[in-house]
Design a protein around this motif. Structure first.
Motif, PDB file in Angstrom:
ATOM      1  N   VAL A 236       0.141 -20.466  -4.409  1.00 17.92           N
ATOM      2  CA  VAL A 236       0.093 -20.249  -2.684  1.00 17.92           C
ATOM      3  C   VAL A 236      -0.672 -21.517  -2.201  1.00 17.92           C
ATOM      4  O   VAL A 236       0.601 -22.643  -1.877  1.00 17.92           O
ATOM      5  N   VAL A 237      -1.281 -21.879  -3.011  1.00 16.92           N
ATOM      6  CA  VAL A 237      -1.587 -22.977  -2.390  1.00 16.92           C
ATOM      7  C   VAL A 237      -0.323 -24.469  -2.774  1.00 16.92           C
ATOM      8  O   VAL A 237       0.333 -25.387  -2.467  1.00 16.92           O
ATOM      9  N   GLU A 238       0.176 -24.042  -4.431  1.00 19.77           N
ATOM     10  CA  GLU A 238       1.490 -24.915  -4.369  1.00 19.77           C
ATOM     11  C   GLU A 238       2.593 -24.706  -3.112  1.00 19.77           C
ATOM     12  O   GLU A 238       3.382 -25.945  -2.843  1.00 19.77           O
ATOM     13  N   CYS A 239       3.070 -23.280  -3.238  1.00 16.37           N
ATOM     14  CA  CYS A 239       3.637 -23.048  -2.043  1.00 16.37           C
ATOM     15  C   CYS A 239       3.871 -23.750  -1.205  1.00 16.37           C
ATOM     16  O   CYS A 239       4.443 -24.370  -0.635  1.00 16.37           O
ATOM     17  N   VAL A 240       2.208 -24.048  -0.027  1.00 15.34           N
ATOM     18  CA  VAL A 240       1.915 -24.338   1.130  1.00 15.34           C
ATOM     19  C   VAL A 240       1.861 -26.019   1.101  1.00 15.34           C
ATOM     20  O   VAL A 240       2.711 -26.292   1.925  1.00 15.34           O
ATOM     21  N   SER A 241       1.552 -26.940  -0.107  1.00 21.42           N
ATOM     22  CA  SER A 241       1.855 -27.699  -0.007  1.00 21.42           C
ATOM     23  C   SER A 241       3.070 -28.761  -0.642  1.00 21.42           C
ATOM     24  O   SER A 241       2.420 -29.315  -0.015  1.00 21.42           O
ATOM     25  N   THR A 242       3.275 -28.180  -1.644  1.00 19.37           N
ATOM     26  CA  THR A 242       4.312 -28.545  -1.945  1.00 19.37           C
ATOM     27  C   THR A 242       5.731 -28.335  -1.388  1.00 19.37           C
ATOM     28  O   THR A 242       6.716 -29.026  -1.457  1.00 19.37           O
ATOM     29  N   HIS A 243       5.750 -27.358  -1.401  1.00 20.74           N
ATOM     30  CA  HIS A 243       7.620 -26.861  -0.964  1.00 20.74           C
ATOM     31  C   HIS A 243       7.239 -26.262   0.767  1.00 20.74           C
ATOM     32  O   HIS A 243       8.194 -26.078   0.698  1.00 20.74           O
ATOM     33  N   GLY A 244       6.132 -26.614   1.318  1.00 21.10           N
ATOM     34  CA  GLY A 244       6.125 -26.495   3.181  1.00 21.10           C
ATOM     35  C   GLY A 244       6.216 -25.375   3.247  1.00 21.10           C
ATOM     36  O   GLY A 244       7.274 -24.569   4.782  1.00 21.10           O
ATOM     37  N   ILE A 245       5.998 -23.895   2.239  1.00 16.95           N
ATOM     38  CA  ILE A 245       6.117 -22.531   2.455  1.00 16.95           C
ATOM     39  C   ILE A 245       5.337 -22.205   3.783  1.00 16.95           C
ATOM     40  O   ILE A 245       4.129 -22.792   3.387  1.00 16.95           O
ATOM     41  N   ARG A 246       5.888 -21.464   4.196  1.00 19.45           N
ATOM     42  CA  ARG A 246       4.283 -21.186   5.631  1.00 19.45           C
ATOM     43  C   ARG A 246       4.826 -19.387   5.910  1.00 19.45           C
ATOM     44  O   ARG A 246       4.208 -19.012   6.244  1.00 19.45           O
ATOM     45  N   GLU A 247       5.724 -18.577   4.560  1.00 21.17           N
ATOM     46  CA  GLU A 247       5.778 -17.121   5.042  1.00 21.17           C
ATOM     47  C   GLU A 247       6.223 -16.763   3.705  1.00 21.17           C
ATOM     48  O   GLU A 247       6.671 -17.424   2.995  1.00 21.17           O
ATOM     49  N   ILE A 248       4.904 -15.674   2.583  1.00 27.45           N
ATOM     50  CA  ILE A 248       5.697 -15.052   1.695  1.00 27.45           C
ATOM     51  C   ILE A 248       5.618 -14.044   1.800  1.00 27.45           C
ATOM     52  O   ILE A 248       4.877 -13.385   2.429  1.00 27.45           O
ATOM     53  N   ASP A 249       6.748 -13.394   1.029  1.00 22.28           N
ATOM     54  CA  ASP A 249       6.551 -11.354   0.625  1.00 22.28           C
ATOM     55  C   ASP A 249       6.048 -11.611  -0.590  1.00 22.28           C
ATOM     56  O   ASP A 249       6.836 -12.114  -1.580  1.00 22.28           O
ATOM     57  N   PHE A 250       5.287 -11.658  -0.707  1.00 20.52           N
ATOM     58  CA  PHE A 250       4.508 -10.325  -1.818  1.00 20.52           C
ATOM     59  C   PHE A 250       5.466  -9.223  -2.775  1.00 20.52           C
ATOM     60  O   PHE A 250       5.314  -7.702  -2.014  1.00 20.52           O
ATOM     61  N   PHE A 251       6.655  -9.194  -3.543  1.00 21.17           N
ATOM     62  CA  PHE A 251       7.124  -8.574  -4.454  1.00 21.17           C
ATOM     63  C   PHE A 251       6.600  -7.484  -5.755  1.00 21.17           C
ATOM     64  O   PHE A 251       6.782  -6.434  -5.920  1.00 21.17           O
ATOM     65  N   ASP A 252       5.009  -7.581  -5.281  1.00 20.06           N
ATOM     66  CA  ASP A 252       4.172  -6.693  -6.058  1.00 20.06           C
ATOM     67  C   ASP A 252       4.785  -5.058  -5.903  1.00 20.06           C
ATOM     68  O   ASP A 252       4.455  -5.259  -4.253  1.00 20.06           O
ATOM     69  N   ALA A 253       4.627  -4.314  -6.701  1.00 19.11           N
ATOM     70  CA  ALA A 253       5.167  -2.714  -6.427  1.00 19.11           C
ATOM     71  C   ALA A 253       4.018  -2.433  -5.005  1.00 19.11           C
ATOM     72  O   ALA A 253       4.465  -1.687  -4.870  1.00 19.11           O
ATOM     73  N   ASP A 254       2.619  -2.588  -5.610  1.00 18.48           N
ATOM     74  CA  ASP A 254       2.359  -2.010  -4.607  1.00 18.48           C
ATOM     75  C   ASP A 254       0.263  -3.256  -4.594  1.00 18.48           C
ATOM     76  O   ASP A 254      -0.107  -3.023  -5.649  1.00 18.48           O
ATOM     77  N   PHE A 255       0.785  -4.039  -4.148  1.00 19.85           N
ATOM     78  CA  PHE A 255      -0.407  -5.021  -3.716  1.00 19.85           C
ATOM     79  C   PHE A 255      -1.649  -4.582  -3.941  1.00 19.85           C
ATOM     80  O   PHE A 255      -2.595  -5.610  -4.208  1.00 19.85           O
ATOM     81  N   PHE A 256      -1.856  -3.135  -3.179  1.00 21.65           N
ATOM     82  CA  PHE A 256      -3.594  -2.731  -3.645  1.00 21.65           C
ATOM     83  C   PHE A 256      -3.858  -1.838  -4.763  1.00 21.65           C
ATOM     84  O   PHE A 256      -3.753  -0.931  -4.083  1.00 21.65           O
ATOM     85  N   ALA A 257      -2.015  -1.783  -5.156  1.00 22.64           N
ATOM     86  CA  ALA A 257      -2.869  -1.535  -6.642  1.00 22.64           C
ATOM     87  C   ALA A 257      -4.363  -0.876  -7.051  1.00 22.64           C
ATOM     88  O   ALA A 257      -5.127  -0.524  -7.367  1.00 22.64           O
ATOM     89  N   ASP A 258      -5.156  -1.910  -6.976  1.00 23.86           N
ATOM     90  CA  ASP A 258      -6.633  -2.582  -7.261  1.00 23.86           C
ATOM     91  C   ASP A 258      -6.510  -2.876  -5.856  1.00 23.86           C
ATOM     92  O   ASP A 258      -7.667  -4.072  -5.683  1.00 23.86           O
ATOM     93  N   PRO A 259      -7.303  -2.498  -5.671  1.00 26.71           N
ATOM     94  CA  PRO A 259      -8.261  -3.119  -4.271  1.00 26.71           C
ATOM     95  C   PRO A 259      -8.971  -3.474  -4.522  1.00 26.71           C
ATOM     96  O   PRO A 259      -9.174  -4.617  -3.369  1.00 26.71           O
ATOM     97  N   GLY A 260      -9.849  -3.744  -4.982  1.00 26.50           N
ATOM     98  CA  GLY A 260     -11.147  -4.495  -5.576  1.00 26.50           C
ATOM     99  C   GLY A 260      -9.966  -6.094  -6.076  1.00 26.50           C
ATOM    100  O   GLY A 260     -10.415  -7.080  -5.338  1.00 26.50           O
ATOM    101  N   ARG A 261      -9.451  -5.567  -6.471  1.00 28.06           N
ATOM    102  CA  ARG A 261      -8.641  -7.546  -6.828  1.00 28.06           C
ATOM    103  C   ARG A 261      -7.727  -7.869  -5.706  1.00 28.06           C
ATOM    104  O   ARG A 261      -7.804  -9.320  -5.189  1.00 28.06           O
ATOM    105  N   ALA A 262      -7.167  -7.288  -5.030  1.00 28.55           N
ATOM    106  CA  ALA A 262      -6.120  -7.099  -3.063  1.00 28.55           C
ATOM    107  C   ALA A 262      -7.455  -7.616  -2.654  1.00 28.55           C
ATOM    108  O   ALA A 262      -6.928  -9.255  -1.779  1.00 28.55           O
ATOM    109  N   LYS A 263      -8.009  -7.321  -2.639  1.00 27.35           N
ATOM    110  CA  LYS A 263      -9.373  -8.042  -1.542  1.00 27.35           C
ATOM    111  C   LYS A 263     -10.150  -9.306  -2.199  1.00 27.35           C
ATOM    112  O   LYS A 263     -10.217 -10.172  -1.078  1.00 27.35           O
ATOM    113  N   ALA A 264     -10.446  -9.812  -3.109  1.00 25.67           N
ATOM    114  CA  ALA A 264     -10.241 -10.435  -4.331  1.00 25.67           C
ATOM    115  C   ALA A 264     -10.031 -11.870  -3.947  1.00 25.67           C
ATOM    116  O   ALA A 264     -10.007 -12.826  -3.171  1.00 25.67           O
ATOM    117  N   LEU A 265      -8.896 -11.414  -3.757  1.00 21.17           N
ATOM    118  CA  LEU A 265      -7.498 -12.376  -3.445  1.00 21.17           C
ATOM    119  C   LEU A 265      -7.638 -12.418  -2.042  1.00 21.17           C
ATOM    120  O   LEU A 265      -7.490 -13.874  -1.712  1.00 21.17           O
TER     121      LEU A 265
END
Ligand code: B12
Length: 473
Positions: A236-265
């Protein structure tokens, strides 16, 4: 060291697709992530690499051919989905002939139908699995003039011309070995989705596979692996700082499949305080108030949630039961957190009638959604539903399609009595009824942030209206 050109072929709406043509065509231009991963693997082992995204750059075959003549590749590499199989193979054939260099294929269709894929003479070699091991071995063999037959994870033809898949080992987590996708080779300023709002825009995956077992989806059949949060954060940091990215669409089937992991992220992203907004796909029953609040603080603007159908019976058969009370409650929580919900709905589900289809459309309209997407249900390649169709009919449509024995047409629908035209009409009606309401119109106008977005959505609206009555599929 060799020179490897990765080519992404322009997407085309197909006769069997789940979306209306106008939706497929206006959905956006999204980066070829799988190919960018494969390109990064080749680059890491020292090859000179280019990636031509002919889809985003709107390049024709002769234009790509001219560019490649100048670049002088030693091999051409393509990702093969089943949907885009024919077009991709046609490009492989022409470019292979024009440039006189071998072609390499990878991707989901090779995983599903390795031998059928290699039945096409336009494809010289394939790499199954995540390519971390197989691609470097194949490229080294080609560079040294060795025969790659029998190399691990490599598909090559034997002396009698039969494709042979080299030995494969049980898959280990590819994220342990995968480099970050080669976004430096992509035209990042060209990408957008119909509802993205900021540039540069990109997509990302932090995991493969899915914990759920919805029978209509192909993703549960893919191996389940997760990237480490440190690596996701670094990407994510590389996207923002190197590629000028300001919006990301996460294509994981279920970003919250592991709610603890999603919250930590989310906490990691909050601590980074990046100039970034994002969206993701999530199962409603995995969302809670805390997770949604954290996601919002971390920059989440939109979530895509599968609601599928108003029919509980169909939901049960599809192995995705979401009771209306839960759907309503979680959508309210999302709105309370300030996250905009997009609901996915399917028409032509098991036992669907005209009346139950209308119920699904009314259901979508009653829910507090900002956007809705209506698709027809199809038996996707690799899904449990498709396996059931094969066992009931004895015909594997997708296999026949890959072998060139079937045309891109509607597959037999064994689970509901509605005709194709009725399902198409319901799908169109869904969009019209959902979006052409004063409240929705006003909401949409208030959400618009840029002239580009206004033009994009205005054009899609006009095209949608233009198609009504034409019953495009
Ligand atoms: C992100 C994504 C997209 C992105 C990016 C496309 C892409 N694949 O790069 C966008 C939005 C553009 C997209 C478009 C489409 N997609 Co898509 N997409 C995905 C998704 C969610 C993740 C892919 C991903 O990046 N995975 C992570 C990487 C690490 O794994 P990977 O993709 O398997 O790639 C690795 C290996 O396969 C291999 N590899 C892949 N390509 C190549 C090429 C070479 C030369 C080599 C050596 C190796 C190699 O190396 C990669 C790195 O390890 C998958 C679902 C899934 N979870 O797999 C669907 C999925 C692949 N898409 C699908 C579909 C249907 C489509 C579309 C037709 C749109 C639609 N109507 O749904 C188009 C077709 C695109 C095309 N040209 O073929 C289907 C494919 C079904 C099929 N059998 O054809 C899937 C499985 C989802 C589903 N609906 O079931 N998609």
């Amino acid at each position: 060291m060799s020179r490897i050109a990765f080519v992404y072929v322009p997407l085309k709406h197909q006769g069997f697709a789940e979306n209306l043509q106008v939706v497929d065509e206006d959905f956006g231009r999204l980066p070829p992530l799988s190919l960018a991963y494969a390109a990064a693997i080749a680059e890491r082992v020292g090859h000179a690499v280019t990636l031509i995204d002919a889809n985003a750059l709107r390049l024709t075959l002769p234009e790509v051919c001219a560019r490649l003549r100048d670049w002088r590749p030693d091999a051409l590499a393509f990702t093969l989905s089943t949907y885009m199989f024919r077009e991709t193979v046609a490009w492989m054939q022409s470019l292979r002939q024009a440039l006189g260099v071998p072609t390499i294929a990878g991707g989901i269709n090779l995983a599903l139908y390795p031998e059928e894929t290699l039945a096409h003479p336009a494809i010289d070699f394939g790499v199954v699995s995540f390519a971390v091991r197989g691609l470097p071995l194949l490229l080294a063999a080609l560079a040294e003039g060795r025969n790659p037959l029998g190399l691990p994870e490599v598909v090559a033809r034997n002396q009698s011309g039969r494709p042979v898949v080299g030995p494969t080992t049980p898959e280990r987590n590819p994220f342990l070995d995968l480099p970050r996708p080669a976004r430096h080779l992509l035209p990042n300023h060209k990408y957008y989705s119909i509802i993205s709002q900021r540039r540069n825009f990109t997509i990302m995956v932090t995991s493969t596979g899915c914990d759920s077992q919805c029978s209509f989806c192909a993703i549960p059949q893919r191996p389940r692996f997760k990237n480490s949060l440190e690596q996701v954060e670094a990407e994510v940091v590389e996207c923002v700082s190197t590629h000028g990215i300001r919006e990301i669409d996460f294509f994981d089937a279920d970003f919250f499949a592991d709610p603890g992991r999603a919250k930590a992220l989310c906490r990691l992203l909050i601590a980074r305080n990046l100039d970034l907004e994002w969206s993701c796909r999530a199962r409603l029953d995995r969302l809670d108030r805390e997770g949604l609040a954290l996601a919002r603080r971390a920059g989440c603007r939109q979530m895509y949630v599968g609601i599928e159908s108003a029919s509980l019976q169909a939901q049960g058969l599809l192995r995705k039961l979401l009771r209306p009370e839960l759907v309503r409650e979680r959508l309210d929580l999302m709105r309370e957190a300030g996250i905009s919900p997009l609901g996915f709905f399917m028409l032509g589900v098991p036992g669907e009638t005209w009346r139950s289809g209308l119920d699904t459309i009314r259901y979508a309209m009653r829910l507090p959604l900002d956007y809705a997407q209506f698709q027809r249900m199809i038996a996707k390649p690799g899904s449990a539903l498709h396996r059931e169709v094969v066992s009931r009919t004895g015909v594997d449509y997708w296999r026949d399609f890959v072998l060139g024995r079937a045309t891109p047409k509607r597959m037999p629908n064994l689970w509901c009595g509605l005709s194709d035209r009725m399902i198409t009409a319901l799908t169109q009606l869904g969009y019209l009824a959902f979006y052409f309401r004063p409240r929705q119109f006003w909401r949409a106008l208030r959400r618009l942030r840029s002239r580009e977005e206004l033009l994009r959505t205005g054009r899609a609206t006009l095209r949608m209206l233009g198609h009504v009555g034409g019953l495009d599929a």
